[in-house]
Scaffold this motif. Structure first.
Motif, PDB file in Angstrom:
ATOM      1  N   TYR A  28       0.832  -1.193   0.000  1.00  0.00           N
ATOM      2  CA  TYR A  28       0.000   0.000   0.000  1.00  0.00           C
ATOM      3  C   TYR A  28       0.870   1.248   0.000  1.00  0.00           C
ATOM      4  N   THR A  30       0.644   4.046  -2.952  1.00  0.00           N
ATOM      5  CA  THR A  30       0.045   5.337  -2.612  1.00  0.00           C
ATOM      6  C   THR A  30       1.053   6.479  -2.708  1.00  0.00           C
ATOM      7  N   TRP A  87      -6.234   4.933   7.999  1.00  0.00           N
ATOM      8  CA  TRP A  87      -6.555   6.075   7.133  1.00  0.00           C
ATOM      9  C   TRP A  87      -5.723   7.299   7.505  1.00  0.00           C
ATOM     10  N   LEU A 142      -2.198   7.166   6.191  1.00  0.00           N
ATOM     11  CA  LEU A 142      -2.106   7.305   4.737  1.00  0.00           C
ATOM     12  C   LEU A 142      -2.384   8.723   4.264  1.00  0.00           C
ATOM     13  N   THR A 149      -8.371   7.461  -0.158  1.00  0.00           N
ATOM     14  CA  THR A 149      -7.950   6.453   0.819  1.00  0.00           C
ATOM     15  C   THR A 149      -9.083   6.130   1.797  1.00  0.00           C
TER      16      THR A 149
END
Length: 313
Positions: A81, A85, A171, A174, A302
């Motif tokens: 991830y 990202t 969350w 990110l 996200t």
């Protein structure tokens, strides 16, 4: 009593108040910002010098209250991830900067700060780009303002959507820029959110140097990243290892982590104290709108992925 004398008395008292157990992270940040805007900060140089140190030691202290096995499992689980990202955020941010006419290196710096870890990433990438001082200042100011907003907005959205602590922490790591604001938002949400957010955010911070070098190669500068190395990541892992594998240190580690959490509240107060009228003037409308739009797009995407179960801790 004149304004300067009042400020010299109030700042130490307000800083001490953040160490009280009922003072929250958002209260500390907003309180520091309001004092800075209303009275000015006669201790600004001192606070700036101690902010990064206090943040580093507080993050290390948090490690003393965590299980290293859980930390490593979460870090490796989020590796894919993280890479995806970061690359997507960088590409989107640079494209938006061009479309919005954000001049010079500012758009790249804001994009790097959004993709990895805010001010630390900007500090590492700026020398690789040979960025001018005003470009770095604008990028840092933009990220600072969005970090301040995140401390209030993210917990509010999480509660509104009835998010559990684990997905909220994921969350936050990110979608919030700086480690301090990630920790602050997760700290106000709950201990599980804090554990996941810190673990994943520190894993993302490891990408600072390779991303900075990669940007340098793309720009054909060939320079090396000269930003501050996030050495506190190693300290965090060592503290977690000691608390995990040395049984006698487990209970003291819990106490250290409790003190560290309040140390982070003080850190957020010091960060808030850096918000001045000059900072607001430097940012300007177009770079701020670029940073805001990128942040909303990344945060929204996200959040949707986490709620849909496509990204999960």
């Amino acid at each position: 009593m004149d304004r300067t004398t009042l400020a010299r008395l109030l700042w130490p008292l307000a800083a001490a108040a953040t160490l009280l157990p009922w003072t929250g992270s958002a209260t500390a940040l907003v309180g520091g910002a309001l004092l800075a805007l209303l009275l000015g900060n006669p201790y600004q140089a001192l606070f700036k010098r101690w902010t990064s140190r206090l943040l580093a030691w507080s993050v290390i202290g948090l490690g003393a209250g965590m299980d290293l096995r859980v930390v490593l499992r979460a870090g490796f689980h989020g590796l894919g991830y993280t890479a995806v990202t970061i690359l997507l955020t960088l590409a989107l941010g640079i494209w938006l900067a061009r479309r919005m006419g954000v001049a010079g290196n500012t758009g790249i710096l804001v994009s790097a700060g959004t993709a990895i870890c805010g001010g630390s990433a900007i500090a590492a990438v700026a020398p690789v780009l040979s960025a001018e001082e005003h470009e770095t200042s604008v990028a840092l100011g933009t990220v600072f303002l969005l970090n301040a907003a995140a401390l209030v907005v993210f917990p509010a959205v999480g509660h509104l959507l009835h998010m559990d602590q684990a997905p909220f922490g994921f969350w936050s790591a990110l979608a919030i820029h700086d480690t301090s604001s990630v920790v602050g938002a997760a700290l106000s949400y709950g201990p599980k959110a804090l554990e996941i957010a810190v673990t994943l955010k520190l894993a993302r911070a490891l990408w600072i140097v390779p991303v900075a070098l990669g940007i340098g190669l793309v720009r054909k500068e060939g320079g090396k990243a000269k930003g501050k190395r996030p050495w506190f990541i190693l300290g965090f892992l060592v503290a977690a290892a000691l608390a995990t594998y040395v049984p006698v240190l487990h209970q003291p580690g819990v106490m250290v982590a409790r003190v560290a959490r309040q140390g982070l509240v003080l850190t957020l107060f010091l960060i808030g104290s850096g918000l001045t009228a000059e900072t607001l003037r430097k940012v300007g409308l177009r770079p701020f709108l670029h940073g805001l739009l990128l942040w909303i797009l990344v945060g929204g995407a996200t959040l949707g992925a986490v709620l849909a179960g496509l990204l999960h801790p």
